[in-house]
Scaffold this motif. Structure first.
Motif, PDB file in Angstrom:
ATOM      1  N   TYR A  67       0.851  -1.188   0.000  1.00  0.00           N
ATOM      2  CA  TYR A  67       0.000   0.000   0.000  1.00  0.00           C
ATOM      3  C   TYR A  67       0.885   1.234   0.000  1.00  0.00           C
ATOM      4  O   TYR A  67       1.813   1.350   0.799  1.00  0.00           O
ATOM      5  CB  TYR A  67      -0.942  -0.011   1.221  1.00  0.00           C
ATOM      6  CG  TYR A  67      -2.016  -1.054   1.074  1.00  0.00           C
ATOM      7  CD1 TYR A  67      -3.188  -0.777   0.391  1.00  0.00           C
ATOM      8  CD2 TYR A  67      -1.841  -2.331   1.590  1.00  0.00           C
ATOM      9  CE1 TYR A  67      -4.172  -1.731   0.230  1.00  0.00           C
ATOM     10  CE2 TYR A  67      -2.812  -3.303   1.435  1.00  0.00           C
ATOM     11  CZ  TYR A  67      -3.977  -2.998   0.748  1.00  0.00           C
ATOM     12  OH  TYR A  67      -4.954  -3.954   0.583  1.00  0.00           O
ATOM     13  N   TRP A  68       0.606   2.154  -0.931  1.00  0.00           N
ATOM     14  CA  TRP A  68       1.436   3.327  -1.164  1.00  0.00           C
ATOM     15  C   TRP A  68       0.561   4.558  -1.324  1.00  0.00           C
ATOM     16  O   TRP A  68      -0.604   4.465  -1.699  1.00  0.00           O
ATOM     17  CB  TRP A  68       2.260   3.140  -2.449  1.00  0.00           C
ATOM     18  CG  TRP A  68       3.063   1.887  -2.447  1.00  0.00           C
ATOM     19  CD1 TRP A  68       2.682   0.660  -2.905  1.00  0.00           C
ATOM     20  CD2 TRP A  68       4.379   1.728  -1.931  1.00  0.00           C
ATOM     21  NE1 TRP A  68       3.680  -0.246  -2.714  1.00  0.00           N
ATOM     22  CE2 TRP A  68       4.744   0.386  -2.125  1.00  0.00           C
ATOM     23  CE3 TRP A  68       5.291   2.589  -1.336  1.00  0.00           C
ATOM     24  CZ2 TRP A  68       5.974  -0.117  -1.744  1.00  0.00           C
ATOM     25  CZ3 TRP A  68       6.521   2.089  -0.963  1.00  0.00           C
ATOM     26  CH2 TRP A  68       6.852   0.745  -1.169  1.00  0.00           C
ATOM     27  N   TRP A  69       1.145   5.711  -1.092  1.00  0.00           N
ATOM     28  CA  TRP A  69       0.444   6.975  -1.346  1.00  0.00           C
ATOM     29  C   TRP A  69       0.793   7.466  -2.735  1.00  0.00           C
ATOM     30  O   TRP A  69       1.944   7.447  -3.150  1.00  0.00           O
ATOM     31  CB  TRP A  69       0.826   8.021  -0.301  1.00  0.00           C
ATOM     32  CG  TRP A  69       0.305   7.702   1.048  1.00  0.00           C
ATOM     33  CD1 TRP A  69       1.019   7.268   2.122  1.00  0.00           C
ATOM     34  CD2 TRP A  69      -1.058   7.754   1.468  1.00  0.00           C
ATOM     35  NE1 TRP A  69       0.183   7.039   3.184  1.00  0.00           N
ATOM     36  CE2 TRP A  69      -1.098   7.335   2.816  1.00  0.00           C
ATOM     37  CE3 TRP A  69      -2.245   8.104   0.847  1.00  0.00           C
ATOM     38  CZ2 TRP A  69      -2.266   7.264   3.547  1.00  0.00           C
ATOM     39  CZ3 TRP A  69      -3.416   8.033   1.580  1.00  0.00           C
ATOM     40  CH2 TRP A  69      -3.427   7.620   2.902  1.00  0.00           C
ATOM     41  N   THR A  70      -0.234   7.899  -3.444  1.00  0.00           N
ATOM     42  CA  THR A  70      -0.078   8.553  -4.745  1.00  0.00           C
ATOM     43  C   THR A  70      -0.589   9.972  -4.558  1.00  0.00           C
ATOM     44  O   THR A  70      -1.746  10.173  -4.196  1.00  0.00           O
ATOM     45  CB  THR A  70      -0.912   7.816  -5.819  1.00  0.00           C
ATOM     46  OG1 THR A  70      -0.400   6.486  -5.939  1.00  0.00           O
ATOM     47  CG2 THR A  70      -0.842   8.516  -7.153  1.00  0.00           C
ATOM     48  N   CYS A  71       0.292  10.958  -4.789  1.00  0.00           N
ATOM     49  CA  CYS A  71      -0.068  12.354  -4.517  1.00  0.00           C
ATOM     50  C   CYS A  71       0.070  13.227  -5.761  1.00  0.00           C
ATOM     51  O   CYS A  71       1.047  13.118  -6.501  1.00  0.00           O
ATOM     52  CB  CYS A  71       0.822  12.921  -3.407  1.00  0.00           C
ATOM     53  SG  CYS A  71       0.633  12.054  -1.829  1.00  0.00           S
ATOM     54  N   LYS A  72      -0.936  14.073  -5.958  1.00  0.00           N
ATOM     55  CA  LYS A  72      -0.864  15.091  -7.014  1.00  0.00           C
ATOM     56  C   LYS A  72      -0.191  16.317  -6.422  1.00  0.00           C
ATOM     57  O   LYS A  72      -0.536  16.766  -5.333  1.00  0.00           O
ATOM     58  CB  LYS A  72      -2.248  15.437  -7.535  1.00  0.00           C
ATOM     59  CG  LYS A  72      -2.838  14.360  -8.388  1.00  0.00           C
ATOM     60  CD  LYS A  72      -3.917  14.923  -9.287  1.00  0.00           C
ATOM     61  CE  LYS A  72      -4.569  13.817 -10.053  1.00  0.00           C
ATOM     62  NZ  LYS A  72      -3.934  13.477 -11.263  1.00  0.00           N
ATOM     63  N   VAL A  73       0.769  16.838  -7.173  1.00  0.00           N
ATOM     64  CA  VAL A  73       1.597  17.936  -6.698  1.00  0.00           C
ATOM     65  C   VAL A  73       1.565  19.067  -7.720  1.00  0.00           C
ATOM     66  O   VAL A  73       1.714  18.834  -8.921  1.00  0.00           O
ATOM     67  CB  VAL A  73       3.047  17.428  -6.497  1.00  0.00           C
ATOM     68  CG1 VAL A  73       3.978  18.557  -6.151  1.00  0.00           C
ATOM     69  CG2 VAL A  73       3.088  16.348  -5.440  1.00  0.00           C
ATOM     70  N   ALA A  74       1.347  20.287  -7.231  1.00  0.00           N
ATOM     71  CA  ALA A  74       1.433  21.477  -8.087  1.00  0.00           C
ATOM     72  C   ALA A  74       2.891  21.917  -8.105  1.00  0.00           C
ATOM     73  O   ALA A  74       3.523  22.058  -7.055  1.00  0.00           O
ATOM     74  CB  ALA A  74       0.546  22.585  -7.545  1.00  0.00           C
ATOM     75  N   ILE A  75       3.421  22.113  -9.297  1.00  0.00           N
ATOM     76  CA  ILE A  75       4.828  22.455  -9.462  1.00  0.00           C
ATOM     77  C   ILE A  75       4.946  23.853 -10.039  1.00  0.00           C
ATOM     78  O   ILE A  75       4.283  24.190 -11.022  1.00  0.00           O
ATOM     79  CB  ILE A  75       5.523  21.438 -10.393  1.00  0.00           C
ATOM     80  CG1 ILE A  75       5.445  20.044  -9.771  1.00  0.00           C
ATOM     81  CG2 ILE A  75       6.964  21.849 -10.668  1.00  0.00           C
ATOM     82  CD1 ILE A  75       5.859  18.937 -10.694  1.00  0.00           C
ATOM     83  N   THR A  76       5.809  24.653  -9.417  1.00  0.00           N
ATOM     84  CA  THR A  76       6.117  25.987  -9.922  1.00  0.00           C
ATOM     85  C   THR A  76       7.623  26.063 -10.137  1.00  0.00           C
ATOM     86  O   THR A  76       8.396  25.884  -9.184  1.00  0.00           O
ATOM     87  CB  THR A  76       5.682  27.087  -8.927  1.00  0.00           C
ATOM     88  OG1 THR A  76       4.284  26.917  -8.645  1.00  0.00           O
ATOM     89  CG2 THR A  76       5.927  28.468  -9.496  1.00  0.00           C
ATOM     90  N   THR A  77       8.030  26.305 -11.378  1.00  0.00           N
ATOM     91  CA  THR A  77       9.457  26.381 -11.673  1.00  0.00           C
ATOM     92  C   THR A  77      10.006  27.750 -11.288  1.00  0.00           C
ATOM     93  O   THR A  77       9.244  28.684 -11.013  1.00  0.00           O
ATOM     94  CB  THR A  77       9.722  26.145 -13.176  1.00  0.00           C
ATOM     95  OG1 THR A  77       9.137  27.211 -13.914  1.00  0.00           O
ATOM     96  CG2 THR A  77       9.159  24.813 -13.637  1.00  0.00           C
ATOM     97  N   LYS A  78      11.307  27.860 -11.300  1.00  0.00           N
ATOM     98  CA  LYS A  78      11.968  29.135 -10.979  1.00  0.00           C
ATOM     99  C   LYS A  78      11.592  30.218 -11.998  1.00  0.00           C
ATOM    100  O   LYS A  78      11.632  31.397 -11.688  1.00  0.00           O
ATOM    101  CB  LYS A  78      13.490  28.956 -10.952  1.00  0.00           C
ATOM    102  CG  LYS A  78      13.967  27.992  -9.898  1.00  0.00           C
ATOM    103  CD  LYS A  78      13.848  28.575  -8.523  1.00  0.00           C
ATOM    104  CE  LYS A  78      14.411  27.605  -7.495  1.00  0.00           C
ATOM    105  NZ  LYS A  78      14.165  27.978  -6.145  1.00  0.00           N
ATOM    106  N   THR A  79      11.192  29.798 -13.209  1.00  0.00           N
ATOM    107  CA  THR A  79      10.798  30.760 -14.242  1.00  0.00           C
ATOM    108  C   THR A  79       9.314  31.113 -14.177  1.00  0.00           C
ATOM    109  O   THR A  79       8.836  31.896 -14.982  1.00  0.00           O
ATOM    110  CB  THR A  79      11.132  30.208 -15.642  1.00  0.00           C
ATOM    111  OG1 THR A  79      10.408  28.985 -15.843  1.00  0.00           O
ATOM    112  CG2 THR A  79      12.623  29.970 -15.796  1.00  0.00           C
TER     113      THR A  79
END
Length: 149
Positions: A67-79
């Motif tokens: 059993y594992w966690w699957t997470c949606k992540v919002a990514i913001t780059t340096k640009t």
């Protein structure tokens, strides 16, 4: 040659070994970690991850066995570019929801991200490779035996 005089493990045992080794190797990939121990990440893009949602996956999933966690992540780059990525294998958990984490490009030319605050785990990578290689070889040998019948 009768099957009783054949040397080596039975075809069924080879299939069992192959499936178990592949599953173990695939599961070991979850422990490969991030890139925090890479001495120079200057040639890779950097970003910040904000964990949005997590759900439990298993007992058999893209993350392997367990059993594992699957997470949606919002990514913001340096640009300032915004995107989302799903991280499998409990790289993030529900406890991380709303928190920010550093990311680095998973590779110099990769479009995916890896955690920059977690060291890589070379033992897990080698275990994953060994499990998958052993599994593939066992299944190939078993397949050849089945085709010869």
């Amino acid at each position: 040659m009768s099957s009783g005089s054949r040397r080596g493990p039975s075809t069924f045992l080879l299939i069992l070994i192959g499936v178990v080794a592949l599953a173990a190797g695939w599961t070991a990939l979850n422990f490969r970690g991030g890139v925090a121990d890479v001495k120079d990440l200057s040639d890779r893009p950097h970003a910040t991850a904000l964990v949005k949602t997590c759900k439990k996956a298993g007992p058999i999933s893209i993350s392997g066995v367990g059993y594992w966690w699957t997470c949606k992540v919002a990514i913001t780059t340096k640009t300032g570019h915004h995107s989302t990525q799903t991280f499998n294998g409990s790289q993030f958990t529900p406890d991380d929801k709303g928190k920010k984490f550093p990311l680095a490009g998973a590779g110099r030319t990769s479009s995916t991200w890896s955690r920059a605050d977690v060291d890589s785990n070379n033992i897990a990578v080698m275990s994953a490779a060994a499990g998958m290689i052993i599994g593939i070889i066992a299944l190939i040998v078993a397949g050849r035996r089945l085709l010869r019948r």
